[in-house]
Scaffold this motif. Structure first.
Motif, PDB file in Angstrom:
ATOM      1  N   GLY A 263       0.783  -1.231   0.000  1.00  0.00           N
ATOM      2  CA  GLY A 263       0.000   0.000   0.000  1.00  0.00           C
ATOM      3  C   GLY A 263       0.815   1.281   0.000  1.00  0.00           C
ATOM      4  N   LEU A 264       2.067   1.216  -0.434  1.00  0.00           N
ATOM      5  CA  LEU A 264       2.899   2.412  -0.407  1.00  0.00           C
ATOM      6  C   LEU A 264       2.807   3.163  -1.738  1.00  0.00           C
ATOM      7  N   ARG A 267       6.598   7.678  -3.192  1.00  0.00           N
ATOM      8  CA  ARG A 267       7.466   8.359  -2.236  1.00  0.00           C
ATOM      9  C   ARG A 267       7.745   7.492  -1.014  1.00  0.00           C
ATOM     10  N   ALA A 268       6.696   6.861  -0.502  1.00  0.00           N
ATOM     11  CA  ALA A 268       6.888   5.996   0.667  1.00  0.00           C
ATOM     12  C   ALA A 268       7.776   4.798   0.312  1.00  0.00           C
ATOM     13  N   MET A 302       7.026  -2.456  10.250  1.00  0.00           N
ATOM     14  CA  MET A 302       6.675  -1.094  10.680  1.00  0.00           C
ATOM     15  C   MET A 302       5.705  -0.422   9.718  1.00  0.00           C
ATOM     16  N   LEU A 303       5.410  -1.061   8.601  1.00  0.00           N
ATOM     17  CA  LEU A 303       4.533  -0.421   7.613  1.00  0.00           C
ATOM     18  C   LEU A 303       3.081  -0.558   8.039  1.00  0.00           C
ATOM     19  N   ALA A 304       2.273   0.397   7.610  1.00  0.00           N
ATOM     20  CA  ALA A 304       0.873   0.432   8.042  1.00  0.00           C
ATOM     21  C   ALA A 304       0.102  -0.790   7.549  1.00  0.00           C
ATOM     22  N   MET A 305       0.414  -1.194   6.330  1.00  0.00           N
ATOM     23  CA  MET A 305      -0.383  -2.251   5.725  1.00  0.00           C
ATOM     24  C   MET A 305       0.447  -3.509   5.557  1.00  0.00           C
TER      25      MET A 305
ATOM     26  N   ILE B 125       4.067  10.593   6.018  1.00  0.00           N
ATOM     27  CA  ILE B 125       4.069   9.840   4.765  1.00  0.00           C
ATOM     28  C   ILE B 125       3.142   8.648   4.969  1.00  0.00           C
ATOM     29  N   GLY B 127       1.497   5.391   5.337  1.00  0.00           N
ATOM     30  CA  GLY B 127       2.042   4.047   5.395  1.00  0.00           C
ATOM     31  C   GLY B 127       3.303   3.962   6.229  1.00  0.00           C
ATOM     32  N   LEU B 128       4.004   5.102   6.382  1.00  0.00           N
ATOM     33  CA  LEU B 128       5.277   5.096   7.122  1.00  0.00           C
ATOM     34  C   LEU B 128       5.145   5.724   8.507  1.00  0.00           C
ATOM     35  N   GLU B 129       3.905   5.889   8.990  1.00  0.00           N
ATOM     36  CA  GLU B 129       3.702   6.558  10.269  1.00  0.00           C
ATOM     37  C   GLU B 129       4.493   5.889  11.390  1.00  0.00           C
ATOM     38  N   ALA B 130       4.700   4.590  11.282  1.00  0.00           N
ATOM     39  CA  ALA B 130       5.382   3.863  12.368  1.00  0.00           C
ATOM     40  C   ALA B 130       6.845   3.589  12.060  1.00  0.00           C
ATOM     41  N   LEU B 131       7.315   4.081  10.935  1.00  0.00           N
ATOM     42  CA  LEU B 131       8.691   3.759  10.537  1.00  0.00           C
ATOM     43  C   LEU B 131       9.704   4.534  11.382  1.00  0.00           C
ATOM     44  N   HIS B 132      10.581   3.816  12.021  1.00  0.00           N
ATOM     45  CA  HIS B 132      11.708   4.464  12.693  1.00  0.00           C
ATOM     46  C   HIS B 132      12.922   3.583  12.452  1.00  0.00           C
ATOM     47  N   LEU B 133      13.942   4.218  11.860  1.00  0.00           N
ATOM     48  CA  LEU B 133      15.138   3.461  11.499  1.00  0.00           C
ATOM     49  C   LEU B 133      16.187   3.619  12.585  1.00  0.00           C
TER      50      LEU B 133
END
Lengths: 309, 309, 309, 309
Positions: A263-264, A267-268, A302-305, B125, B127-133
């Motif tokens: 679902g990205l 850009r994501a 970590m991705l939403a979907m 962004i 889909g990336l709300e939870a992304l932390h690297l």
């Protein structure tokens, strides 16, 4: 959910729409054997020609152009005690000026010890007396009947799979292959007891194997290049020369995967790939090289979907 | 064994025989700062031009053509809270036909949190709300004055190092660089808070840094390409296009290394490389790409002859 | 419209912003000499180092970043009776497996007869007793100070020109070079009495020369790659590896040329290029290869809009 | 010395060991037709699928693995008045960054006038109102059944020939092809009324044709790559990516040719190639690119030993 025991009596050195040796259904498991890259079996007898003779093809019921064949590599068990390798780096992986200095030396054998799960040179090699590698069995060459009615040599690779020689095609890995012909027509062979990245001497530790795999089918899920999945990552194999182009194929396909199934937007997906992608090198010896584009599952988590299954 | 604190007031966008900013001795440590790839410092002020402006060069006493400069990267500490990346995959890493579909989107920022040691997009962004690297600081571009009096753009890389963008150039890594000019003339810059393999959006997470490094000198140990070493492996970086040629450079240099310092003949070195080598991809964005050839230390530990130090 | 006679007393093996040896004006002609690729002059005396030492640089009054330097090669006259070549194909132009079979043989000389305008091997070579090549003098390496303050080895080539070894850089050809530094700083050297495409033994017939050239300047006409023009065609040289990328550079630049100066839109320019383009191969020996994209003047003569001059 | 008139009723889009449509003897001539790259015939009716459907295969009596098939292209006559081309440069032949700016425009037709032997756009294209190209018919794709039982897509090329799109495959040219399968199994198709080097819009001027060719057979003369000969030169086509590798294949094969048939040792052959070779670019659009290595007959005429025929 049948388990088939299949003993091959002939092998193919192209991957194409050959007459199937067995028809199986999605969910079925096959236990069979593969011969080594030079066509020698568990008793080290020559039963097939070169290169990389394939067991199969297996016809998977219901598989049609545009579907995706799913193959889980359940088990790879070398079925003899000795594998062999080339002795010297391939001239195409060193600087051309230096290639002139590479000697011609004979192949040699490696002992494969299933109990200790180690691999060691059979001959004394000064400096390597203590070298023992972990047994890491992998399938060098497998695939489905190729696009457009082609029969492609097992010396090389393309969208259908083929001789990719990627270490990640190992026990526990699930492989996805685009279906081009009715029944998909799955072939497999060219087992290695171990191998470095790139297969840069032109061989892994070549050996015959007992192989167990389980097939599935994803109807209407269309992919362009071999994909895979294991405990740690999802990945795509791109096959071409130069490596730059193999990388383009693999990266484009991974971008499509992240867009379609996670679902990205672009850009994501670019953010994930740009800051988290990992590349592995498959074969850099064959007419087509292999580059693998990988995204770790710890990132996907970590991705939403989550991926659609 | 002096520790120098050096605050730069000018930067170079070529790596060459520029006037040194500081003379140091083998064994000395330097604590200094680098600006980001676009020339912005810890306060996000533009203090230098593009691309990848370099701090230095540092003149290392006693370094002469044919020696090897040793640089241990002791510490890489981002010195501001924000880095930036490009937003879309570079067109050269996707299939040419697909490149036409890539949109043009503006760069965006990432928050770099030194406490949690994580990096997250500053903008929402989907889909990336939870992304932390994880924060994994690295040096994208560094090197010594190039061979034959050249001054080479910090946009690219060659035997002297340069813009290799390899994730392995991180804290704790020791780098070896061939010395071409008196004093070696070490330059450094282009820190990234994190980066995927290949730098395939054309940036890592670009950020200014405080950098601590310690230099050494191996007199008369002549190498052709940047080498490195960290806890798990020794490695060589080859820089060229296509990746195939970068791989040739790196593999040839690693073969020489195994022969010269680990006492292996070409067959033994080929066995080790053929069955144990690992390749990593550095930059696939710049005029020269970077391929890294790596041998794990667990393999080296089995060899008869330890490396000469 | 002055004619300058310039006798060099030093040479450069990088092309960059070196102190000019002479300041000249657009319209001026220079008569000077170049040494051979190994630095030997008309008397075969070693007066400069390797590779491809350059006469110059010449500062052209009024030339600024964004302008284009015009150099007409008026005359190339070998000024000694002997040139030399390597004796065996370079290993990078043959199949890697075959490179191992190439012997190492010493360079040899060729007699250059200015009267008959022929070139013949100085040593007896079985089978070649009757071989005499037409004298076709060309300049292997020339260019302007490179982009961004770089000093680029005369071993290679880039946007500034450099070691392109293209047979089309001969008497009567007009060359266009992008100006990056004030005065453009034109360098020249590496004359060949004759050469096959690709310089595939690693040399042409290397010789010192008397060279006459006339410079011009096109203010505000900005180009990205070396361009040229002779009686039969206009052309662009792209410099990179692999050849695929050199071809991309040259083709893109030619498309821009047809659009900007011949009034074609992308479809018209694509029709001309698609059905009429010709490619020539420059150097395939150096770190950067050269591909030339050429449009015949007989085609240009059919276009509605003549080139702006 | 029979002349066969053969009217195809089916076509292949792979080149392989398909059932022959006609058996002919060395010395025989065939007059047949080919459809265009998209499968349209002389009446512009769709009679075959894409890409590049092939007429044949023709079984040549006595041809066996290790022999060489000789095909003289006697005549290529477009058999309809209209061909077509793509409208825009292919994205893979321009700089990746610029590929994003290429518009998508529809294919258009060209009028092929057999009387004036010219080709002109059918649609008005601003700037090209006066453009008329000479009719230069060529065969884009032909070959023999491929090595090792492969069936190779007509989209690409390899040792067996295939889609090389080389302008030199024209009337009067004699082609040599390595025989891999009994009867050689010659296929042909994909005629172009004209084409620039590289087929860089992805098409020549695609048209159906009447084709006349005469076959010969050289028993026991084994070659590795397609070779050719016309009034001015002998040549070899190498097929691979990148162009660098295609060039390696072609150059190696030409070296072997000069050694085996012109009695030159490696030094003499290197002298001829180094100072006299010419390269032409075939297709740079397909999965495999084509590079042609050429030696002019005016050079061959100076060699001590004429070619064995």
């Amino acid at each position: 959910m049948t388990t088939h025991h299949f003993q091959p009596d002939h092998y193919f050195t192209t991957i194409g729409a050959h007459p199937p040796v067995l028809t199986i259904a999605p969910g079925d498991t096959v236990i069979t054997t593969t011969v080594d890259a030079f066509g020698r079996d568990a008793r080290n007898e020559q039963v097939a020609g070169r290169p990389n003779p394939q067991t199969g093809p297996f016809f998977i019921e219901g598989a049609e152009h545009g579907d995706t064949l799913v193959v889980r590599i359940d088990r790879l068990t070398p079925n003899r005690a000795t594998g062999f390798t080339n002795a010297v780096l391939a001239p195409n992986v060193v600087d051309p000026e230096f290639a002139r200095e590479l000697p011609a030396l004979p192949r040699f054998d490696w002992r494969v010890d299933m109990e200790s799960r180690t691999v060691t040179p059979e001959i004394p090699i000064p400096g390597l007396e203590a070298l023992h590698l972990p047994l890491e069995p992998m399938l060098g060459c497998f695939g489905v009947a190729a696009r457009g009615g082609q029969a492609i040599s097992t010396m090389t690779s393309a969208q259908h799979g083929g001789n990719m020689d990627y270490r990640g095609f190992t026990e526990g890995t699930t492989v996805y292959l685009p279906v081009f012909e009715p029944g998909a027509l799955f072939h497999l062979g060219d087992g290695h007891a171990a191998q470095g990245d790139g297969e840069i001497v032109g061989t892994g530790i070549e050996i015959s194997m007992e192989v167990q795999f389980t097939v599935g089918l994803r109807k209407g899920w269309t992919i362009q290049w071999p994909r895979g999945e294991h405990e740690d990552a999802i990945f795509v194999a791109g096959n071409a020369r130069p490596l730059d182009q193999a990388l383009q194929h693999a990266t484009t396909e991974m971008l499509h995967w992240l867009q379609a199934d996670y679902g990205l937007d672009v850009r994501a997906a670019s953010a994930v790939l740009g800051q988290c992608v990992e590349y592995d090198v498959g074969n850099v010896y064959d007419p087509a090289y292999t580059m693998v584009c990988k995204v770790p599952k710890r990132i996907l988590a970590m991705l939403a979907m989550p991926a659609k299954q």
